[in-house]
Motif scaffolding. Sequence first.
Motif, short mmCIF file in Angstrom:
data_model
loop_
_atom_site.label_atom_id
_atom_site.label_comp_id
_atom_site.label_asym_id
_atom_site.label_seq_id
_atom_site.Cartn_x
_atom_site.Cartn_y
_atom_site.Cartn_z
N SER A 141 0.74 4.06 -3.02
CA SER A 141 0.34 5.46 -2.82
C SER A 141 1.39 6.43 -3.34
O SER A 141 1.06 7.48 -3.90
CB SER A 141 0.08 5.71 -1.33
N GLN A 142 2.66 6.07 -3.20
CA GLN A 142 3.73 6.94 -3.69
C GLN A 142 3.71 7.04 -5.22
O GLN A 142 3.92 8.11 -5.79
CB GLN A 142 5.09 6.42 -3.21
N GLN A 194 12.30 -3.36 3.15
CA GLN A 194 11.21 -4.22 3.59
C GLN A 194 11.42 -5.71 3.32
O GLN A 194 10.84 -6.55 4.01
CB GLN A 194 9.91 -3.78 2.91
N PRO A 243 0.81 -1.24 0.00
CA PRO A 243 0.00 0.00 0.00
C PRO A 243 0.83 1.27 0.00
O PRO A 243 0.51 2.23 -0.71
CB PRO A 243 -0.81 -0.13 1.30
N SER A 244 1.90 1.31 0.80
CA SER A 244 2.72 2.52 0.87
C SER A 244 3.39 2.80 -0.47
O SER A 244 3.50 3.96 -0.90
CB SER A 244 3.78 2.39 1.97
N THR A 285 12.07 0.20 -1.42
CA THR A 285 11.11 -0.76 -0.86
C THR A 285 11.75 -2.13 -0.69
O THR A 285 11.57 -2.80 0.33
CB THR A 285 9.88 -0.87 -1.78
#
Length: 296
Positions: free
Chosen positions: A248-249, A293, A244-245, A289
């Motif tokens: 959105s970016q 992550q 999701p992050s 990412t």
Amino acid sequence: MKIQFKKLMVSIFLISMLFTGGVGNVFAQETSTTVQQAQQHKQDTKYSKKVMEAVRVGLGEDAKSTQLDSVINKMPKVKVMDHYVASFGKKLKGNEVRRAVDEVFSVDLNLVSKKDYGSKLSIYSDEIMKSLRVSLKESAESTAKDAKIMKMKKNEVMDRYIKEHDYALTGAANRTLINEIYGVNLEGISGLEYLQIAIYSKGQWIIKSDKDLFMLTSSLDDVDVSISTTPYFKKMTGSDQLPPSLKSQFLEMGFTYVEETNLLYYKDPAGHSVPDQFKGQVIGLLAKTVVTQYQK
């Protein structure tokens, strides 16, 4: 741990800069050792026999020696290319450069030229145009044959430019030329080798491994760009959904989310090839990412 994280973030910055023209050969450090090399030969070498032999000699070893093969396997591809083309002699023709790119990077520039793939330009850089004009017996400032130049196959543009420079371009200069003519950023590709990001562009795989987490796909003319997860991402996370992050970016950058195919899509509003600066931002976000992550 804090020091390692800072190193990773510096690497991401450098990768982004590679695609915006801010950094050249400086990206020589590997960003991760968690991803396996591309499929290797039975001799546990990464490249063909002739490439390996040329690089061994360039490093001061016998052509048949395997002592430094593990070092060669981990070298940035731009350095491997430089050692390989050095074995061709001082005069380096366009077809030899393209062969080296194919053998080291597995990128077929002949295909890009034949099919007229890659960046769609109204005109090449001033330096290229001046050299091509002179090659056509015009003055460097004349625009009389510019239309003819822009209709040439990319290979011919490259060959004429290299000939005008007496076949004496350095490896770095050849890679800059390739990026300007074909829209293939070899410096950037070299820096992405261990970041688990697959790239499909110019009608061929530019970077790909079995452990890629994200896939970046561009149209033949680089006007359209899409981002999706890979089967390995689903295997590792249990989901094929984009984080999701991250989503959105990219939405803030102008991408749209296509729910049916679970991918992010962007098309240049003016119908132009997406510039290197934009590509750098995209790859920088993907790289950040991955290393923050998923690469533990």
